[in-house]
Design a protein around this motif. Structure first.
Motif, mmCIF file in Angstrom:
data_model
loop_
_atom_site.group_PDB
_atom_site.id
_atom_site.type_symbol
_atom_site.label_atom_id
_atom_site.label_comp_id
_atom_site.label_asym_id
_atom_site.label_seq_id
_atom_site.Cartn_x
_atom_site.Cartn_y
_atom_site.Cartn_z
ATOM 1 N N THR A 110 0.838 -1.218 0.230
ATOM 2 C CA THR A 110 0.044 0.135 -0.077
ATOM 3 C C THR A 110 0.766 1.421 0.083
ATOM 4 O O THR A 110 1.763 1.354 0.639
ATOM 5 C CB THR A 110 -0.839 0.150 1.268
ATOM 6 N N VAL A 111 0.724 2.163 -0.994
ATOM 7 C CA VAL A 111 1.480 3.228 -0.948
ATOM 8 C C VAL A 111 0.425 4.476 -0.603
ATOM 9 O O VAL A 111 -0.500 4.661 -1.017
ATOM 10 C CB VAL A 111 1.957 3.804 -2.332
ATOM 11 N N GLY A 116 0.068 8.150 -0.769
ATOM 12 C CA GLY A 116 0.881 9.354 -1.800
ATOM 13 C C GLY A 116 0.028 10.442 -1.880
ATOM 14 O O GLY A 116 -1.129 10.757 -1.161
ATOM 15 N N GLN A 150 8.040 8.218 -5.820
ATOM 16 C CA GLN A 150 6.537 8.009 -5.761
ATOM 17 C C GLN A 150 6.027 7.072 -7.015
ATOM 18 O O GLN A 150 5.348 6.137 -6.788
ATOM 19 C CB GLN A 150 5.606 9.133 -5.797
ATOM 20 N N LEU A 196 4.464 3.499 -7.112
ATOM 21 C CA LEU A 196 3.417 3.040 -7.681
ATOM 22 C C LEU A 196 3.383 1.946 -8.892
ATOM 23 O O LEU A 196 2.328 1.530 -9.153
ATOM 24 C CB LEU A 196 2.911 4.264 -8.645
ATOM 25 N N CYS A 233 2.932 -1.370 -6.321
ATOM 26 C CA CYS A 233 1.979 -1.647 -5.195
ATOM 27 C C CYS A 233 0.595 -2.140 -5.776
ATOM 28 O O CYS A 233 0.382 -2.019 -6.842
ATOM 29 C CB CYS A 233 1.797 -0.158 -4.634
ATOM 30 N N TYR A 266 -2.963 2.388 -3.971
ATOM 31 C CA TYR A 266 -2.458 3.798 -3.790
ATOM 32 C C TYR A 266 -3.508 4.588 -2.940
ATOM 33 O O TYR A 266 -4.773 4.590 -3.170
ATOM 34 C CB TYR A 266 -2.306 4.464 -5.073
ATOM 35 N N VAL A 316 -2.090 8.080 -11.546
ATOM 36 C CA VAL A 316 -2.637 6.596 -11.395
ATOM 37 C C VAL A 316 -3.103 6.026 -12.872
ATOM 38 O O VAL A 316 -2.381 5.148 -13.035
ATOM 39 C CB VAL A 316 -4.184 6.840 -10.550
ATOM 40 N N LEU A 332 -3.342 -1.904 -10.072
ATOM 41 C CA LEU A 332 -3.267 -0.931 -9.262
ATOM 42 C C LEU A 332 -4.636 -0.393 -8.924
ATOM 43 O O LEU A 332 -5.493 0.194 -9.780
ATOM 44 C CB LEU A 332 -2.398 0.335 -9.883
ATOM 45 N N ALA A 337 -6.739 2.432 -6.567
ATOM 46 C CA ALA A 337 -6.426 3.904 -6.150
ATOM 47 C C ALA A 337 -7.679 4.306 -5.417
ATOM 48 O O ALA A 337 -8.962 4.253 -5.792
ATOM 49 C CB ALA A 337 -6.190 4.601 -7.235
#
Ligand SMILES: Nc1ncnc2c1ncn2[C@@H]1O[C@H](COP(=O)(O)OP(=O)(O)O)[C@@H](O)[C@H]1O
Ligand SMILES: [Mg+2]
Length: 227
Positions: free
Chosen positions: A6-7, A9, A99, A103, A106, A109, A130, A140, A142
């Motif tokens: 998990t980011v 950001g 970053q 991304l 991960c 996000y 994204v 991903l 988001a």
């Protein structure tokens, strides 16, 4: 099971990224999970917090923290992730190599927004980031949510409306209010859920965010990160 990465950001400083990243790492560790917190911000807030936490608690931080920067955020996380169940990456408040590297590796996000116009204006930029990241990382997921929600006024609703309008990001309806407990806990090396006396609202908000993202049992059928 595959490691969940998990980011936390966004392209705005002060939106609460480090607060959220450290609190999520603490809650995941408290649930008995093996957690790596990656500090990918050269301001090293997560590292400083963890050092304070290590010295404040006899049992240690409860998770492992490493600092990585630039392309090493990708390669380092790829190397370390298999050793952990969860990796949480705290990034700096700009569109950086770090970053973008985060991304690219991960699962999810997570972007906090304060409900004020300057913060919400970064939404287009985040949305573009994204979409670009999905060209290399198609799975991903988001999420956007409101942090430091005002106790009154229309700004929260207006910000929520805007955050809901971007198809690139899923809006999480359970945000965090603007509460002193978040800063007070951080200053003592604690998660907001560990602070005593406890601020029940702050704790509930953080647990709800955590539950939305990771706790499959509480919200069956939800499109979750840990599912
Ligand atoms: N929900 C909140 N309520 C009150 N203060 C908050 C909240 N979230 C973050 N803060 C405070 O805002 C400041 C910036 O938060 P931080 O997590 O360091 O942001 P970032 O990592 O995005 O720069 C810190 O002083 C932090 O304690
Ligand atoms: Mg930070």
């Amino acid at each position: 099971m595959e490691t969940v990465i998990t980011v936390v950001g966004g392209t705005k400083g002060g939106s609460g990224k480090s607060t959220v990243a450290t609190n999520l790492a603490i809650l995941l560790a408290a649930a008995g999970l093996d957690v790596l917190l990656v500090d990918a911000d050269d301001q090293e807030t997560a590292t400083d917090f963890t050092n304070l936490r290590e010295s404040a608690r006899p049992g240690g931080a409860g998770y492992t923290c490493v600092a990585l920067t630039g392309p090493a955020v990708r390669t380092g996380v790829q190397r370390l992730a298999p050793k952990y169940q969860h990796v949480v990456i705290d990034t700096g408040g700009r569109d950086t190599v770090s970053q973008r590297a985060a991304l690219s590796v991960c699962s999810a996000y997570l972007v906090p927004f304060a409900p004020r116009s300057f913060d919400v204006w970064t939404l287009d930029k985040v949305s573009d980031l994204v979409e670009e990241a999905r060209t290399v990382n198609p799975d991903l997921r988001a999420f956007a949510f409101i942090n430091k929600a005002d106790p009154r006024g229309n700004e929260n609703a207006e910000a929520a409306e805007l955050l809901r309008s971007r198809p690139a990001l899923t809006f999480i309806p359970t945000g965090l209010g603007s509460r002193k407990a978040f800063g007070a806990a951080a200053a003592s090396g604690l998660g907001v859920t560990e602070l005593r006396p406890q601020d029940p609202k702050a704790s509930d908000e953080m647990r709800a965010l955590y539950g939305y993202l990771f706790d499959i049992s509480k919200t069956p059928g939800r499109d979750q990160v840990g599912a």
